[in-house]
Design an enzyme around this catalytic site. Structure first.
Site, short mmCIF file in Angstrom:
data_model
loop_
_atom_site.label_atom_id
_atom_site.label_comp_id
_atom_site.label_asym_id
_atom_site.label_seq_id
_atom_site.Cartn_x
_atom_site.Cartn_y
_atom_site.Cartn_z
N LEU A 155 3.71 -5.04 -9.05
CA LEU A 155 2.91 -6.27 -9.09
C LEU A 155 1.52 -6.04 -8.51
O LEU A 155 0.55 -6.66 -8.96
CB LEU A 155 3.62 -7.39 -8.30
CG LEU A 155 5.00 -7.81 -8.79
CD1 LEU A 155 5.56 -8.90 -7.89
CD2 LEU A 155 4.94 -8.30 -10.24
N GLY B 254 -0.23 6.37 -12.28
CA GLY B 254 0.02 4.94 -12.26
C GLY B 254 -1.17 4.16 -12.77
O GLY B 254 -2.31 4.43 -12.40
N THR C 272 -7.54 4.62 -9.30
CA THR C 272 -6.36 4.64 -8.44
C THR C 272 -6.33 3.39 -7.59
O THR C 272 -7.37 2.96 -7.10
CB THR C 272 -6.31 5.88 -7.52
OG1 THR C 272 -5.24 5.73 -6.58
CG2 THR C 272 -7.59 6.08 -6.76
N VAL C 273 -5.16 2.82 -7.40
CA VAL C 273 -5.05 1.65 -6.52
C VAL C 273 -5.03 2.08 -5.06
O VAL C 273 -5.24 1.25 -4.17
CB VAL C 273 -3.78 0.80 -6.82
CG1 VAL C 273 -3.80 0.29 -8.24
CG2 VAL C 273 -2.51 1.57 -6.53
N ASP C 274 -4.81 3.38 -4.80
CA ASP C 274 -4.72 3.86 -3.42
C ASP C 274 -6.08 4.07 -2.77
O ASP C 274 -6.15 4.27 -1.56
CB ASP C 274 -3.93 5.17 -3.38
CG ASP C 274 -2.46 4.97 -3.72
OD1 ASP C 274 -1.93 3.91 -3.41
OD2 ASP C 274 -1.87 5.89 -4.31
#
Length: 418
Positions: free
Chosen positions: A296, A13, A139-141
């Site tokens: 988003l 992602g 990573t956004v996590d």
């Protein structure tokens, strides 16, 4: 004098700032007279010999990547298995690298990407091919091991905190005659970092979010209902932030969508917010609204964190520098040196310590009752969302993002078939 070609690929992602990393990679390599190719759609592009010649892009376009979201060269969710199980694919990668004189491979992604970069480096060593592999964090996590934080997370965290703050003001305005409970779903399969970031939206005990549900803590429905009811009776409304990966005490995902597994072998999740909203309405009788920000959270470049942008560019620059120094099988990681004032630096970490390791929320970051963040979590999170870095806007009121030409390199090998 360094020689050979550098191949850059994006994985998994994308984030609001992954292209800023790409921009830094290309600009740094150009400054050292190193040609940069990009794999179209991540590792698939490398396997298919579908490579992009970034030298055909203007400097202005490469610079504009720094304020453009998405993945400029395309990404993919494809995980290579072990060297034994997927050996033909790894050997195909080496064939492509040889055909285009690729001596530096930079793979921009998360845990699985670090593992792939590590395995490619091992196979190249086995075949005696001079290749330097560097994993580049993204990573956004925020779940990568070793690094203090992950580029991409700070901007998603800022979007989450701001969105929850704004939604809470809306709910508060209407609570007397309308919505009593609002549920916001945050990304996070096993680690609740983004859900925790929502805690920055408020300061006091009655400020939203009133309840945060973390995947690190088992979800107890009866206790949750009691907390929601008590909050509505005390405050007049209740804002809930739920991580998509919350699980029941027996280990089942609350939001298991029943869609099987994705290409990484992960259970396909979907709709924890809608599930919770429906249950609250049915059991407590409150009027409920919910939201699923989904993409988003990771694409909101207009609300990017200035800190996050700086870190995304720094790891890109360092990745090239490490590669050209022959620092094989490493990743540039962020090291926090001070909380106040917030200071950080970039160091190299071996991929063996990053690949397939997952960093979850420390127990000390979750409030004792399990429904909020501690002061320690706030000290960690707040600097990561600090500062604004808005993109340039056109007269039409829309950000001026760039679309690259992405011209392909002539293929030298037979077509690849899986």
């Amino acid at each position: 004098m360094a020689s050979g070609t550098l191949l850059y690929a994006q994985s998994g992602g994308v984030t609001a700032v992954i292209n800023a990393t790409a921009s830094a990679v290309i600009q740094t390599a150009r400054g050292r007279k190193i040609k940069v190719l990009a794999a179209r759609n991540g590792i698939l592009g490398a396997l298919r010999e579908d490579l992009i010649d970034t030298s055909k892009e203007s400097l202005a376009a490469i610079r504009a990547l720094a304020h453009t979201p998405g993945g400029a060269f395309g990404s993919c969710r494809v995980k290579l298995k072990s060297l034994e199980q997927d050996r033909p694919k790894y050997e195909r990668l080496l064939e492509v690298f040889r055909a285009h004189d690729v001596r530096y491979f930079l793979y921009n992604g998360g845990n699985d990407s670090a593992d792939t970069a590590l395995k490619v480096s091992q196979l190249a060593r086995e075949f005696g091919y001079p290749l330097t592999c560097v994993g580049v964090p993204k990573t956004v996590d925020n779940d990568l091991a070793v690094t203090d934080c992950c580029p991409g997370f700070g901007s998603a965290a800022k979007y989450t905190a701001v969105s929850v703050r704004e939604c809470a003001l809306d709910v508060a305005a209407m609570a007397d005659t309308s919505t009593k409970v609002f549920v916001y779903e945050a990304m996070g399969r096993h680690a609740g970092w983004l859900a925790a970031a929502a805690g920055l939206a408020g300061q006091g005990p009655d400020d939203a979010p009133h309840l945060i549900l973390f995947p690190e803590r088992p979800y107890d429905e009866a206790d949750f209902f009691a907390k929601v009811k008590a909050t509505v009776e005390r405050v007049g409304y209740c804002v809930v932030v739920a991580s998509e990966g919350i699980q029941t005490p027996d280990g089942r995902f609350v939001a298991d969508a029943g869609g099987g597994k994705d290409s990484f072998g992960h259970t396909q999740l979907g709709g924890v917010a809608s599930h919770l909203a429906g249950r609250v309405k049915d059991v407590l009788g409150y009027k409920v609204h919910w939201t699923l920000p989904d993409y988003l959270q990771r694409s909101a470049r207009h609300l990017a964190s200035k800190t996050d942008l700086a870190q995304a560019e720094a790891v890109g620059k360092a990745a090239v520098e490490f590669a050209l120094k022959g620092m094989n099988a490493v990743m540039p990681v962020i090291v926090r040196t001070s909380d106040a004032p917030y200071r950080w630096k970039i160091e190299a970490a071996p991929l063996t310590k990053v690949a397939n390791h997952e960093k979850k929320m420390p127990a000390g970051f979750i409030r004792k009752d399990g429904y909020g963040i501690t002061d320690g979590a706030r000290r960690y999170l707040e600097p990561l969302i600090r500062g604004e870095a808005p993109p340039p806007y056109g007269r039409d009121g829309i950000p001026k993002y760039v679309t690259l030409k992405n011209l392909p390199v002539r293929k030298a090998l037979d077509a690849w078939t899986d």
